[in-house]
Design an enzyme around this catalytic site. Sequence first.
Site, PDB file in Angstrom:
ATOM      1  N   ASP A  96       0.863  -1.185   0.000  1.00 11.37           N
ATOM      2  CA  ASP A  96       0.000   0.000   0.000  1.00 11.37           C
ATOM      3  C   ASP A  96       0.898   1.233   0.000  1.00 11.37           C
ATOM      4  O   ASP A  96       2.122   1.121   0.073  1.00 11.37           O
ATOM      5  CB  ASP A  96      -0.968  -0.029   1.180  1.00 11.37           C
ATOM      6  CG  ASP A  96      -0.260   0.063   2.520  1.00 11.37           C
ATOM      7  OD1 ASP A  96       0.945   0.366   2.538  1.00 11.37           O
ATOM      8  OD2 ASP A  96      -0.908  -0.165   3.548  1.00 11.37           O
ATOM      9  N   ASP A 270      -8.142  -7.065   1.133  1.00 12.77           N
ATOM     10  CA  ASP A 270      -7.142  -7.356   2.171  1.00 12.77           C
ATOM     11  C   ASP A 270      -7.647  -6.859   3.507  1.00 12.77           C
ATOM     12  O   ASP A 270      -8.479  -5.944   3.559  1.00 12.77           O
ATOM     13  CB  ASP A 270      -5.833  -6.621   1.869  1.00 12.77           C
ATOM     14  CG  ASP A 270      -5.943  -5.143   2.222  1.00 12.77           C
ATOM     15  OD1 ASP A 270      -5.468  -4.754   3.307  1.00 12.77           O
ATOM     16  OD2 ASP A 270      -6.538  -4.380   1.445  1.00 12.77           O
ATOM     17  N   CYS A 308     -13.449 -27.189   8.058  1.00 13.75           N
ATOM     18  CA  CYS A 308     -12.180 -26.570   7.679  1.00 13.75           C
ATOM     19  C   CYS A 308     -11.099 -27.624   7.427  1.00 13.75           C
ATOM     20  O   CYS A 308     -11.029 -28.636   8.135  1.00 13.75           O
ATOM     21  CB  CYS A 308     -11.724 -25.612   8.783  1.00 13.75           C
ATOM     22  SG  CYS A 308     -10.206 -24.734   8.361  1.00 13.75           S
ATOM     23  N   CYS A 310      -7.753 -26.888   7.467  1.00 14.95           N
ATOM     24  CA  CYS A 310      -6.449 -26.330   7.849  1.00 14.95           C
ATOM     25  C   CYS A 310      -5.700 -27.237   8.828  1.00 14.95           C
ATOM     26  O   CYS A 310      -6.278 -28.134   9.443  1.00 14.95           O
ATOM     27  CB  CYS A 310      -6.603 -24.919   8.433  1.00 14.95           C
ATOM     28  SG  CYS A 310      -7.039 -24.872  10.184  1.00 14.95           S
ATOM     29  N   CYS A 313      -7.240 -27.392  12.391  1.00 14.19           N
ATOM     30  CA  CYS A 313      -8.453 -28.204  12.516  1.00 14.19           C
ATOM     31  C   CYS A 313      -8.178 -29.699  12.337  1.00 14.19           C
ATOM     32  O   CYS A 313      -8.895 -30.534  12.879  1.00 14.19           O
ATOM     33  CB  CYS A 313      -9.509 -27.721  11.521  1.00 14.19           C
ATOM     34  SG  CYS A 313     -10.206 -26.121  12.001  1.00 14.19           S
ATOM     35  N   HIS A 339      -5.615 -20.878  11.172  1.00 14.27           N
ATOM     36  CA  HIS A 339      -7.018 -21.215  10.907  1.00 14.27           C
ATOM     37  C   HIS A 339      -7.787 -20.036  10.292  1.00 14.27           C
ATOM     38  O   HIS A 339      -8.474 -20.189   9.275  1.00 14.27           O
ATOM     39  CB  HIS A 339      -7.727 -21.681  12.186  1.00 14.27           C
ATOM     40  CG  HIS A 339      -9.200 -21.758  12.001  1.00 14.27           C
ATOM     41  ND1 HIS A 339      -9.813 -22.803  11.331  1.00 14.27           N
ATOM     42  CD2 HIS A 339     -10.187 -20.875  12.302  1.00 14.27           C
ATOM     43  CE1 HIS A 339     -11.110 -22.557  11.248  1.00 14.27           C
ATOM     44  NE2 HIS A 339     -11.357 -21.394  11.835  1.00 14.27           N
TER      45      HIS A 339
END
Length: 377
Positions: A96, A270, A308, A310, A313, A339
Amino acid sequence: MSQAITYELLHECKQTGARRGVIHTPHGDIQTPVFMPVGTQATVKSMTPEELKEEVKAEIILSNTYHLYLRPGHELVKEAGGLHKFMNWDRPILTDCGGFQVFSLSDLRTISEDGVEFKSHLDGSKHFFSPEKVMEIEEALGADIIMSFDECVEPNATYEYTKQSMERTTRWAERCKKAHTTTDKQGLFGIIQGGFFEDLRKISAKDLINLDFPGYAIGGISVGESKEDFLRILRYTAPLMPENKPRYLMGVGTPDYLIEAAISGIDMCDCVLPTRIARNGTALTSHGKVVIRNATYERDWGKLDDECDCYTCKNYTRAYIRHLIKTNEILGVRLLSIHNLRFLVRLMEQVRQAIEEDRLLDFKNEFYKKYGYTTKD
């Protein structure tokens, strides 16, 4: 000379008009719509680049010009070979322009036509950002996508002030474009401003499109206004942006806003939200937010989110994560960060699939119902 950043439209959702596309960059392709994790100080807080790639499956990350200018300094990053080498990340990066951070220092900054004088939030030292200086910094950092310097006004700013600010942002964008030298390696995006006034948004978009940037962003929303105002400006502004270039909505990361952004034709979003709330012990799940330190999870042997995929998890229980958070163990924050980031990246994977299947509105309704949003939201 070839453009560093190009956009390819693959499919438009017949239900909503949402876009499924690809952004081509010097460090690889980005499947869109995409959620970009934020690595403010050349790190996504507590995550290694390997975890971001393998566990979160992030395709692009964002870093912050203001913070990296102050520490460690853009010259040092340039000496290291640019941000990619400095932080060991070989996928696309967006920086940015520092505008939002500088304008957050409202009592520590002075705006003029030349730029902004501000005091560092770290030690009170004086600094000056002009469009030319921001281009120098962003070119030294070496991200694939860089943002032009803009002023972000308060949501309650007057029409007159917002108009003056928007016009100055356009003049600054023109100066950024003139100062930008690395067009073959970095794509410079223009930022549409205009506060909560549709006519100003229209003028800003038209003037910036005339400057012919390789991509465009909507700035100055999701800054504390009502959801009604957010949606009004998003839905008005997004269709004004060129169809053949990437469209970026800055600073958005709640699941409902991400879905609304996609429906409005946005390609990139974002937000620091997933890692920030992880540090407070909060998880995003398909059934809504879970505040893991609550006593109700003390003997909960289930995973954070049944749906999930991930690392967290697959391997840990709510009870164990609660224990880590309650005892201030670093691993607790890391597991929640993995996560939460994966949850939002995966949400956008699901959004992309729904667009391909022309059913994004159906997906929105199913997701909202399960998450606990009302369809009025």
